[in-house]
Design an enzyme around this catalytic site. Structure first.
Site, PDB file in Angstrom:
ATOM      1  N   SER A   1     -12.814  -4.698  31.647  1.00 19.65           N
ATOM      2  CA  SER A   1     -13.507  -5.667  32.505  1.00 19.65           C
ATOM      3  C   SER A   1     -12.994  -7.067  32.195  1.00 19.65           C
ATOM      4  O   SER A   1     -12.569  -7.327  31.061  1.00 19.65           O
ATOM      5  CB  SER A   1     -15.011  -5.611  32.220  1.00 19.65           C
ATOM      6  OG  SER A   1     -15.673  -6.704  32.822  1.00 19.65           O
TER       7      SER A   1
ATOM      8  N   TYR B   1     -21.336  -5.713  25.952  1.00 16.57           N
ATOM      9  CA  TYR B   1     -20.378  -5.215  26.950  1.00 16.57           C
ATOM     10  C   TYR B   1     -18.998  -5.860  26.747  1.00 16.57           C
ATOM     11  O   TYR B   1     -17.972  -5.175  26.785  1.00 16.57           O
ATOM     12  CB  TYR B   1     -20.939  -5.538  28.338  1.00 16.57           C
ATOM     13  CG  TYR B   1     -20.185  -4.980  29.519  1.00 16.57           C
ATOM     14  CD1 TYR B   1     -20.368  -3.663  29.924  1.00 16.57           C
ATOM     15  CD2 TYR B   1     -19.328  -5.794  30.263  1.00 16.57           C
ATOM     16  CE1 TYR B   1     -19.694  -3.169  31.042  1.00 16.57           C
ATOM     17  CE2 TYR B   1     -18.662  -5.310  31.378  1.00 16.57           C
ATOM     18  CZ  TYR B   1     -18.851  -4.006  31.771  1.00 16.57           C
ATOM     19  OH  TYR B   1     -18.189  -3.518  32.864  1.00 16.57           O
TER      20      TYR B   1
HETATM   21  P1  NAP Z   1     -21.529   2.874  38.227  1.00 18.66           P
HETATM   22  O1  NAP Z   1     -21.487   2.739  39.707  1.00 18.66           O
HETATM   23  O2  NAP Z   1     -22.777   2.489  37.497  1.00 18.66           O
HETATM   24  O3  NAP Z   1     -21.135   4.386  37.846  1.00 18.66           O
HETATM   25  C1  NAP Z   1     -21.106   4.746  36.498  1.00 18.66           C
HETATM   26  C2  NAP Z   1     -20.464   6.094  36.349  1.00 18.66           C
HETATM   27  O4  NAP Z   1     -20.338   6.362  34.942  1.00 18.66           O
HETATM   28  C3  NAP Z   1     -21.311   7.220  36.926  1.00 18.66           C
HETATM   29  O5  NAP Z   1     -20.432   8.204  37.420  1.00 18.66           O
HETATM   30  C4  NAP Z   1     -22.077   7.733  35.703  1.00 18.66           C
HETATM   31  O6  NAP Z   1     -22.457   9.106  35.798  1.00 18.66           O
HETATM   32  C5  NAP Z   1     -21.029   7.573  34.632  1.00 18.66           C
HETATM   33  N1  NAP Z   1     -21.580   7.481  33.289  1.00 18.66           N
HETATM   34  C6  NAP Z   1     -22.383   6.514  32.772  1.00 18.66           C
HETATM   35  N2  NAP Z   1     -22.699   6.802  31.497  1.00 18.66           N
HETATM   36  C7  NAP Z   1     -22.066   7.978  31.202  1.00 18.66           C
HETATM   37  C8  NAP Z   1     -22.020   8.807  30.056  1.00 18.66           C
HETATM   38  N3  NAP Z   1     -22.662   8.478  28.925  1.00 18.66           N
HETATM   39  N4  NAP Z   1     -21.292   9.950  30.125  1.00 18.66           N
HETATM   40  C9  NAP Z   1     -20.622  10.288  31.254  1.00 18.66           C
HETATM   41  N5  NAP Z   1     -20.646   9.548  32.375  1.00 18.66           N
HETATM   42  C10 NAP Z   1     -21.358   8.409  32.346  1.00 18.66           C
HETATM   43  O7  NAP Z   1     -20.365   2.017  37.542  1.00 18.66           O
HETATM   44  P2  NAP Z   1     -19.043   1.350  38.165  1.00 18.66           P
HETATM   45  O8  NAP Z   1     -19.391   0.009  38.663  1.00 18.66           O
HETATM   46  O9  NAP Z   1     -18.356   2.319  39.058  1.00 18.66           O
HETATM   47  O10 NAP Z   1     -18.205   1.115  36.822  1.00 18.66           O
HETATM   48  C11 NAP Z   1     -17.171   2.005  36.420  1.00 18.66           C
HETATM   49  C12 NAP Z   1     -16.438   1.358  35.254  1.00 18.66           C
HETATM   50  O11 NAP Z   1     -15.907   0.102  35.676  1.00 18.66           O
HETATM   51  C13 NAP Z   1     -17.312   1.057  34.051  1.00 18.66           C
HETATM   52  O12 NAP Z   1     -16.608   1.265  32.857  1.00 18.66           O
HETATM   53  C14 NAP Z   1     -17.626  -0.408  34.205  1.00 18.66           C
HETATM   54  O13 NAP Z   1     -17.919  -1.024  32.952  1.00 18.66           O
HETATM   55  C15 NAP Z   1     -16.316  -0.907  34.785  1.00 18.66           C
HETATM   56  N6  NAP Z   1     -16.445  -2.166  35.502  1.00 18.66           N
HETATM   57  C16 NAP Z   1     -17.235  -2.268  36.595  1.00 18.66           C
HETATM   58  C17 NAP Z   1     -17.340  -3.478  37.252  1.00 18.66           C
HETATM   59  C18 NAP Z   1     -18.179  -3.669  38.489  1.00 18.66           C
HETATM   60  O14 NAP Z   1     -18.316  -4.819  38.927  1.00 18.66           O
HETATM   61  N7  NAP Z   1     -18.743  -2.622  39.081  1.00 18.66           N
HETATM   62  C19 NAP Z   1     -16.634  -4.589  36.759  1.00 18.66           C
HETATM   63  C20 NAP Z   1     -15.846  -4.454  35.629  1.00 18.66           C
HETATM   64  C21 NAP Z   1     -15.753  -3.227  35.015  1.00 18.66           C
HETATM   65  P3  NAP Z   1     -23.885   9.561  36.452  1.00 18.66           P
HETATM   66  O15 NAP Z   1     -23.714   9.396  37.935  1.00 18.66           O
HETATM   67  O16 NAP Z   1     -24.047  10.982  36.026  1.00 18.66           O
HETATM   68  O17 NAP Z   1     -24.916   8.643  35.890  1.00 18.66           O
END
Ligand code: NAP
Length: 242
Positions: free
Chosen positions: A141, A154
């Site tokens: 991130s 984070y």
């Molecule tokens: P999201 O929509 O909240 O989805 C999270 C995903 O991770 C879901 O598939 C969830 O599974 C899974 N997950 C969470 N905890 C887990 C665990 N302990 N074991 C296995 N699976 C787990 O998140 P996102 O926004 O797509 O983010 C994806 C990645 O991008 C993350 O690493 C996040 O930090 C990074 N990121 C996101 C953003 C943003 O703005 N969205 C920005 C920078 C970085 P379930 O559906 O089963 O809960």
């Protein structure tokens, strides 16, 4: 193509978009998730509807024992196969100011990012090294690059992932395994659904949140043969932020 790609946290958000894109690229996709089986089944159905291959592999990325069990069972069921592409994507945020941050919020965020990276990568790396081919993409991130207030846990976890990316890339480059990090800014997913988008957009030079599919395009390129000479890099996809 007969190569497997494991995407953690592929039931929703960025992971889902990456899983769908890698399936379009011809990979057999292994969809990891934690609790949300309906969302994981929906990702699988979307891939199959376009003629791709997907299978589900649930486990908690913060639990080393669960990871070992799931990956060992996968290997037993897929004799002679190995995972060629690993996208360490699963992540959580538990924001709060440092003075009020509970030990649970510190440890859960750290474990989900760093334990997941350690146990999964160590396990699948041996197959890549034997095959002399592999792609590892770690979703970090901009928070791990610049640090954001309210995200000490984070930012620390995502910065750890950047260090691990750079170190591992140097260990395995000679075996044609690349290791890169992708650093999104604000992307429209469940993770950012509670944020004040109208206010935050003013801080983004591009003036908008990114889409999961935009991150997936970058991951797709890094996993392709064209990206064979790119390793140890952190590539931001943040509309000019950071
Ligand atoms: P999201 O929509 O909240 O989805 C999270 C995903 O991770 C879901 O598939 C969830 O599974 C899974 N997950 C969470 N905890 C887990 C665990 N302990 N074991 C296995 N699976 C787990 O998140 P996102 O926004 O797509 O983010 C994806 C990645 O991008 C993350 O690493 C996040 O930090 C990074 N990121 C996101 C953003 C943003 O703005 N969205 C920005 C920078 C970085 P379930 O559906 O089963 O809960």
């Amino acid at each position: 193509m007969n190569e497997y790609a494991l995407v953690t946290g592929a039931s929703r958000g960025i992971g889902r978009a990456v899983a769908e894109r890698l399936a379009e690229d011809g990979f057999k996709v292994i969809i990891n998730y934690h609790h949300n089986i309906d969302a994981a089944e929906s990702t699988k159905a979307a891939i199959e509807a376009k003629g791709g291959y997907a299978e589900l592999l649930p486990f908690d990325v913060s639990d080393g024992g669960a990871i070992e069990t799931a990956l060992t069972q996968w290997e037993a069921a897929h004799e002679g196969e190995h995972i060629s592409v690993l996208v360490n994507n699963a992540g959580i945020r538990r924001d709060g100011l440092m003075v009020f941050m509970s030990e649970d919020d510190w440890h859960n965020v750290m474990r989900t990012t760093t334990e997941g990276f350690y146990f999964i990568t160590r396990h699948v790396l041996s197959g890549m090294l034997r095959a002399r081919k592999g792609r590892i993409v770690n979703i970090t991130s901009v928070s791990g690059i610049s640090g954001l207030p309210g995200q000490v846990n984070y930012s620390a976890a995502k910065a750890a992932l950047i260090g691990a990316t750079k170190a591992l890339s140097k260990e395995v480059a000679a075996r044609k395994v690349t290791v890169n990090a992708v650093a999104p800014g604000f992307i429209a997913t469940d993770m950012t659904a509670d944020l004040e988008e109208a206010e935050l957009k003013k801080t983004i030079p591009a003036g908008r949140f990114g889409q999961p599919e935009e991150v997936a395009s970058l991951v797709s390129f890094l996993c392709s043969d064209q990206a064979a000479y790119i390793t140890g890099q952190v590539i931001a996809i943040a509309g000019g932020m950071g």
